[in-house]
Write a protein that holds these residues in place. Structure first.
Motif, PDB file in Angstrom:
ATOM      1  N   ILE A 297     -10.896  15.015 -11.747  1.00  0.00           N
ATOM      2  CA  ILE A 297     -11.555  15.515 -10.537  1.00  0.00           C
ATOM      3  C   ILE A 297     -11.298  14.606  -9.337  1.00  0.00           C
ATOM      4  O   ILE A 297     -11.145  15.087  -8.209  1.00  0.00           O
ATOM      5  CB  ILE A 297     -13.062  15.724 -10.790  1.00  0.00           C
ATOM      6  CG1 ILE A 297     -13.631  16.671  -9.731  1.00  0.00           C
ATOM      7  CG2 ILE A 297     -13.832  14.406 -10.812  1.00  0.00           C
ATOM      8  CD1 ILE A 297     -15.042  17.154 -10.054  1.00  0.00           C
ATOM      9  N   THR A 298     -11.216  13.283  -9.563  1.00  0.00           N
ATOM     10  CA  THR A 298     -10.948  12.400  -8.423  1.00  0.00           C
ATOM     11  C   THR A 298      -9.507  12.564  -7.947  1.00  0.00           C
ATOM     12  O   THR A 298      -9.224  12.467  -6.742  1.00  0.00           O
ATOM     13  CB  THR A 298     -11.247  10.934  -8.767  1.00  0.00           C
ATOM     14  OG1 THR A 298     -10.589  10.579 -10.001  1.00  0.00           O
ATOM     15  CG2 THR A 298     -12.746  10.713  -8.929  1.00  0.00           C
ATOM     16  N   ASP A 301      -9.595  15.983  -6.043  1.00  0.00           N
ATOM     17  CA  ASP A 301     -10.326  15.841  -4.779  1.00  0.00           C
ATOM     18  C   ASP A 301      -9.484  15.130  -3.735  1.00  0.00           C
ATOM     19  O   ASP A 301      -9.477  15.503  -2.555  1.00  0.00           O
ATOM     20  CB  ASP A 301     -11.627  15.066  -5.001  1.00  0.00           C
ATOM     21  CG  ASP A 301     -12.715  15.903  -5.665  1.00  0.00           C
ATOM     22  OD1 ASP A 301     -12.523  17.129  -5.797  1.00  0.00           O
ATOM     23  OD2 ASP A 301     -13.745  15.317  -6.055  1.00  0.00           O
ATOM     24  N   ARG A 304      -6.764  17.537  -2.381  1.00  0.00           N
ATOM     25  CA  ARG A 304      -7.336  18.554  -1.490  1.00  0.00           C
ATOM     26  C   ARG A 304      -7.732  17.956  -0.146  1.00  0.00           C
ATOM     27  O   ARG A 304      -7.598  18.588   0.900  1.00  0.00           O
ATOM     28  CB  ARG A 304      -8.553  19.208  -2.149  1.00  0.00           C
ATOM     29  CG  ARG A 304      -8.198  20.209  -3.232  1.00  0.00           C
ATOM     30  CD  ARG A 304      -9.413  21.060  -3.589  1.00  0.00           C
ATOM     31  NE  ARG A 304     -10.481  20.227  -4.129  1.00  0.00           N
ATOM     32  CZ  ARG A 304     -10.657  20.006  -5.422  1.00  0.00           C
ATOM     33  NH1 ARG A 304      -9.835  20.557  -6.307  1.00  0.00           N
ATOM     34  NH2 ARG A 304     -11.651  19.249  -5.856  1.00  0.00           N
ATOM     35  N   ALA A 305      -8.200  16.711  -0.168  1.00  0.00           N
ATOM     36  CA  ALA A 305      -8.642  16.080   1.072  1.00  0.00           C
ATOM     37  C   ALA A 305      -7.480  15.703   1.978  1.00  0.00           C
ATOM     38  O   ALA A 305      -7.607  15.759   3.203  1.00  0.00           O
ATOM     39  CB  ALA A 305      -9.484  14.842   0.751  1.00  0.00           C
ATOM     40  N   HIS A 332      -8.531  21.968 -11.696  1.00  0.00           N
ATOM     41  CA  HIS A 332      -9.173  21.638 -10.423  1.00  0.00           C
ATOM     42  C   HIS A 332      -8.269  21.911  -9.221  1.00  0.00           C
ATOM     43  O   HIS A 332      -8.694  21.730  -8.088  1.00  0.00           O
ATOM     44  CB  HIS A 332      -9.589  20.166 -10.417  1.00  0.00           C
ATOM     45  CG  HIS A 332     -10.749  19.864 -11.316  1.00  0.00           C
ATOM     46  ND1 HIS A 332     -12.033  20.307 -11.063  1.00  0.00           N
ATOM     47  CD2 HIS A 332     -10.821  19.175 -12.486  1.00  0.00           C
ATOM     48  CE1 HIS A 332     -12.840  19.899 -12.025  1.00  0.00           C
ATOM     49  NE2 HIS A 332     -12.135  19.204 -12.908  1.00  0.00           N
TER      50      HIS A 332
END
Length: 390
Positions: A297-298, A301, A304-305, A332
């Motif tokens: 997930i990190t 994330d 995506r950021a 994810h």
């Protein structure tokens, strides 16, 4: 196999054979790559991996290196000095074994590029505790040159840190040369002990940064509870169930919120970090499953950021062989293809070792090895210290 890089032609770089050596955050072996670089006037340089091998550490030495990397202090300056020489001896032996396996005489190799073994990485120490920024990779390059009879470039990260950078990641320039595509936004994901991205937009500057743990916590937790050095195929994690509350506590870690440039290592993410977030009644398999989800997930994330239009993630490093980790990263990132660099002709196990062969070539050619857009350094810098063959 040969590659025709998508990066700029560099007509001033040295042609020929180079050896790259690296032991990453996991310290699970010394990766060695024999690489041929060839200039192509009017076109892009050719990069060819002739042979890649991983050579095991002496287990007692590896145990001490992992302990140091997780924040335990050395007992004396004598111990540190001895470790520096032991690491260099292991790296030199890996280079000589590689050349023997390849049937290539040492005299035919221009230089060795040795990353060494990171024992501390604090490029942003002032942000947390006011310390001077520093990074420390052990493994004396002079001893490697002496034992192999090959010029050795080493200590690549410190010059970038001296110039205000993080000293990491250092391989995005090579990633761009090998794997960029003008038709789509791509990202190269290195799944070592720590995960890092190289962002390769179809148009725009190359960027890169660490995202947090990939395998380091998974390996450490697995070793504690099963005795295995790593979770082969994600089988231990598959026995457990995600603990959502534990994951939430882990995701509160302030480091994850820091903007790039950013880099990290075992000194940040280690077993005590995990233990401080446990209630005490979690099953080991559930913790393993949750650590795997934390990595996935990190990573997702961060992508995506910082490059939400990414269409393809090209993964390399040891984590490529954990199908459960790859599956969870993909889950994810809906609509994004997550695939091994092997699909693009680049061996995922030796991308980093190839990178340090490339860095040695840059250093001997007097060319920069860093990308300030990645590390945050004040400008391009020639990296490393060269130890002549004689």
């Amino acid at each position: 196999m040969p590659h025709n890089p998508a990066g700029p032609v560099d007509g001033s770089a040295v042609d020929g054979l180079f050896v790259g050596l690296i032991s990453g955050t996991s310290a699970d072996g010394i990766d060695a790559a024999l690489v041929r670089f060839e200039r192509r006037p009017g076109s892009r340089d050719t990069v060819e991996l002739l042979l890649g091998r991983t050579y095991a550490w002496d287990e007692a030495l590896r145990t001490r290196l992992v302990a140091l990397g997780q924040g335990l202090d050395a007992q004396s300056l004598d111990e540190l000095g001895t470790l520096d020489m032991q690491i260099a001896e292991a790296f030199a032996d890996a280079a000589l074994r590689l050349l023997d396996d390849a049937g290539v005489p040492a005299a035919e190799v221009h230089a060795i590029g040795s990353h060494g073994q990171t024992v501390r990485h604090r490029p942003d120490g002032a942000r947390f505790d006011g310390r001077r920024p520093f990074t420390w990779q052990m493994g004396d390059g002079g001893l490697i040159a002496e034992r192999t009879g090959i010029a050795t470039a080493s200590d690549f990260r410190r010059r970038d840190v001296a110039a205000g950078g993080h000293g990491a990641p250092l391989l995005p320039a090579l990633h761009a040369a090998l794997l960029a595509d003008a038709s789509e936004d791509r990202a190269v994901l290195n799944l070592g002990g720590i995960a890092n991205f190289t962002l390769l937009p179809a148009n725009g500057p190359v960027r890169g940064f660490d995202t947090g743990p990939a395998n380091c916590l998974l390996d450490a937790w697995c070793h504690r509870h099963t005795g295995a050095a790593f979770d082969a195929g994600g089988a231990f994690a598959a026995q457990g169930t995600l603990d959502a509350e534990l994951l939430a506590r882990m995701l509160e870690e302030p480091w994850f919120m820091l903007p790039p440039p950013k880099s990290t290592g075992r000194e940040q993410f280690h077993l005590p970090w995990v233990e401080r977030r446990l209630d005490g009644d979690e099953s080991p398999a559930d913790v393993q499953a949750t650590l795997l989800e934390l990595s996935a997930i990190t990573i997702a994330d961060a992508l995506r950021a910082h490059q939400p239009a990414t269409r393809r993630v090209l993964a390399c490093g040891g984590g490529v062989h954990n199908p459960r980790l790859i599956e969870r990263i993909g889950a994810h990132l809906p609509g994004v293809a997550v695939e091994s660099t092997a699909h693009h002709g680049v061996d995922p196990d030796f991308v980093e070792a190839m990178g340090f062969a490339w860095l040695a070539r840059q250093t001997l050619s007097g060319l920069p090895g860093n990308l300030p857009s990645v590390t945050g350094a004040r400008g391009p810098r020639v990296l490393g210290v060269v130890h002549p063959a004689a």
